[in-house]
Design a protein around this motif. Sequence first.
Motif, PDB file in Angstrom:
ATOM      1  N   PRO A  30       0.736  -1.051  -0.043  1.00 18.12           N
ATOM      2  CA  PRO A  30       0.153  -0.098   0.128  1.00 18.12           C
ATOM      3  C   PRO A  30       0.745   1.104  -0.151  1.00 18.12           C
ATOM      4  CG  PRO A  30      -0.976  -1.548   1.817  1.00 18.12           C
ATOM      5  CD  PRO A  30       0.546  -2.251   1.158  1.00 18.12           C
ATOM      6  N   PRO A  31       0.532   2.446  -0.452  1.00 12.36           N
ATOM      7  CA  PRO A  31       1.215   3.608  -0.804  1.00 12.36           C
ATOM      8  C   PRO A  31       1.774   4.132   0.513  1.00 12.36           C
ATOM      9  CG  PRO A  31      -0.862   3.833  -2.092  1.00 12.36           C
ATOM     10  CD  PRO A  31      -0.918   2.519  -0.994  1.00 12.36           C
ATOM     11  N   GLU A  32       1.027   4.014   1.730  1.00 12.56           N
ATOM     12  CA  GLU A  32       1.461   4.669   2.888  1.00 12.56           C
ATOM     13  C   GLU A  32       2.674   3.770   3.521  1.00 12.56           C
ATOM     14  OE1 GLU A  32      -2.266   2.011   4.361  1.00 12.56           O
ATOM     15  OE2 GLU A  32      -1.541   3.255   2.211  1.00 12.56           O
ATOM     16  N   TYR A  33       3.098   2.868   2.960  1.00 12.74           N
ATOM     17  CA  TYR A  33       4.123   2.153   3.513  1.00 12.74           C
ATOM     18  C   TYR A  33       5.542   2.277   2.643  1.00 12.74           C
ATOM     19  CZ  TYR A  33       1.027   0.039   6.700  1.00 12.74           C
ATOM     20  OH  TYR A  33      -0.098  -0.119   7.721  1.00 12.74           O
TER      21      TYR A  33
ATOM     22  N   TYR B 256       2.302   2.635  -9.749  1.00 10.97           N
ATOM     23  CA  TYR B 256       1.017   2.422  -9.144  1.00 10.97           C
ATOM     24  C   TYR B 256       0.086   1.380 -10.140  1.00 10.97           C
ATOM     25  CZ  TYR B 256       1.651   6.278  -5.945  1.00 10.97           C
ATOM     26  OH  TYR B 256       2.278   6.950  -4.639  1.00 10.97           O
TER      27      TYR B 256
ATOM     28  N   GLU C 239      -5.174   2.612  -6.800  1.00 12.33           N
ATOM     29  CA  GLU C 239      -5.245   3.429  -6.100  1.00 12.33           C
ATOM     30  C   GLU C 239      -4.482   3.033  -4.654  1.00 12.33           C
ATOM     31  OE1 GLU C 239      -8.719   6.223  -3.672  1.00 12.33           O
ATOM     32  OE2 GLU C 239      -9.069   5.089  -5.517  1.00 12.33           O
ATOM     33  N   ASN C 240      -4.592   1.887  -4.370  1.00 12.36           N
ATOM     34  CA  ASN C 240      -4.071   1.279  -2.776  1.00 12.36           C
ATOM     35  C   ASN C 240      -3.236   0.351  -3.297  1.00 12.36           C
ATOM     36  OD1 ASN C 240      -5.657  -0.519  -3.969  1.00 12.36           O
ATOM     37  ND2 ASN C 240      -6.739  -0.875  -1.892  1.00 12.36           N
TER      38      ASN C 240
ATOM     39  N   THR D 239       5.824  -2.926   7.326  1.00 12.58           N
ATOM     40  CA  THR D 239       4.491  -2.815   6.647  1.00 12.58           C
ATOM     41  C   THR D 239       3.531  -3.401   7.307  1.00 12.58           C
ATOM     42  OG1 THR D 239       4.958  -4.605   5.310  1.00 12.58           O
ATOM     43  CG2 THR D 239       6.140  -2.721   4.437  1.00 12.58           C
TER      44      THR D 239
ATOM     45  N   TYR E  29       1.701  -6.237   5.136  1.00 17.69           N
ATOM     46  CA  TYR E  29       0.898  -5.907   4.101  1.00 17.69           C
ATOM     47  C   TYR E  29       1.685  -5.992   2.861  1.00 17.69           C
ATOM     48  CZ  TYR E  29      -3.136  -3.795   6.438  1.00 17.69           C
ATOM     49  OH  TYR E  29      -4.356  -3.869   7.005  1.00 17.69           O
TER      50      TYR E  29
END
Length: 618
Positions: A431-434, A454, A457-458, A483, A486
Amino acid sequence: MIVARIGRKSAIIFYMSANETSHIRNFSIVAHIDHGKSTISDRVLELTHTVEERDLDSQMLDTMDIERERGITIKSNAVRVMYDADDGETYQFNLIDTPGHVDFTYEVSRSLAACEGAVLVVDSTQGVEAQTVSNAILAMNANLDIVPAINKIDLPSAEPERVRAEIEDALAIPAEDAVCVSGKTGAGIHDLLESIVFLVSPPSGDADAPLKALIIDSYFDQFRGVVATVRVFDGSIKAGDTLHMMAADSDFLVDDVGAKRPAETSLPVLSVGEVGYVVTGLKDPGAVHVGDTLTGASRRCAEALPGYREAKPMVFTGLFPIDNKEYENLRDALEKLRVNDPSLTWSPETSVALGFGFRVGFLGLLHMEVVKERLEREFDLDLIGTSPSVDYHVFTTAGEMLDIKSPQDLPSPEKIARIEEPYLKATVIVPPEYMGAVIQLVIEHRGIQDNMVYLAENSVEITFFIPLAELILDFFDQLKSRTKGYASLDYEFADYRASDLVKLDVLLAGEMVDALSFIVHKDKAYTLARGLCDKLKEIIPRQQFEVPIQGAIGNKIISRSTVKAVRKDVLAKCYGGDISRKRKLLEKQKEGKKRMKQIGTVDVPQEAFLAVLKVDDE
């Protein structure tokens, strides 16, 4: 269609005659690890009544205890089921359940060679992950018909529509008709089987041509010899036939043929397009090679099938029997295990600390753990494994290139011009946040970022090059930790690159323990030596004398920890009195400890040889 009544209960077993290949479907189930392949296989066996209800169990196609305990598939397993389709016809399905872990990609590639189709399973909560992409590419390269299946739709967090979009965006596979299933409840399994009937091509081949069959797997049975799993492309096989192995250039008499349902069931014949087993009767475990082509001894086919690309070991470790009398038993066990696992390689090795053993090559760390456990369980061996290493190319000042699989084989520093180590091309989907945490981890492990895409989106795909030696330390554990579980990882061999590497030795009580030596990058030598010495200090049991633990590069000591001596309280009997008496007793004890240190030996527990994997280099 022919009906054979077999066994005491006259169970009806169908097999197809030569002109009925249109009713055969050969397919593999592939997916990322823990996406539900084995569970879906269980539901297929249940729906087709291949296994009676009272005999149903979880992971029916995982036959080894270690597979059930760990909840993973290690070996591919082929089973035959008969399916009564909605069009009123009965179809023969040869289903091959495959492993999901990256270490066993070789098993997947062999399974796909026997199929015309692949069911690509994707978790409806996790979406497309690294091994999903890898297995999809393998299936595409093999020109197979791909049937996408979205699993675990019974979970509250399931997002089948999001996953459907990911399959189309990330894999370029049409997912409009992807079947939504639940391996747990059985929902959608009937629709999946109908999709296989209409989307997977039937096998082609000539029943009247000379036999041409591919050995896709094998195992050794002490009573029947080597039993080979084969896919018949042309001709047929029956008991009593004399067959020729083209690569091995040898003949054998067929004792029996049949199919797994999932227990082995004898059949009169294996015909064109079918997958089944052949009992060779050969007692030499090395006589049958996976990837070889079978043909008739008297009527041979013109050319052999392509076979497989030979698996290249990535990780090497020394395996030594605790009792040296078990050395020959370990050799025999490795021979028999190689029949079932052709990716296994080994060569004899001698260690001053551990005696006689073998330097064994594996496809990865999980493969190493599984093989060691199988050797101990199935062959009743007690083994010690040394710290894993990789295959280095060492170029000497004399212009030679040495292939070094063990740190003990490394030449002295003045003879080395340069050392090249293997690099992997790795892919992480996260996921992008990690994303930042993954990039930071890659940099810490000497990785070089190559690309970032990408997928949705996630979901972000990060591609990078990383030394294999860094990956086998603690990369995967830290990746999951940073992460929150994930991230998913896939990798393949890239090339060899020059690096500034040194040999780090460990000395216990001044004596070098060759089994604890390893090759490390110069910039990380001190940190790893410090961590290893501290870790060994916790593992090495206390002796009657002080034991220094030292990390050294050549003659230079770069770190040290000390295991304190176990001391007897010699002053316990002194109740007051002159201090000189107490000093005399302490000096006498000190002299005794000194003499003991000169002649004492240190027993190294097995945990010490894997301590290098647990070193925290932060």
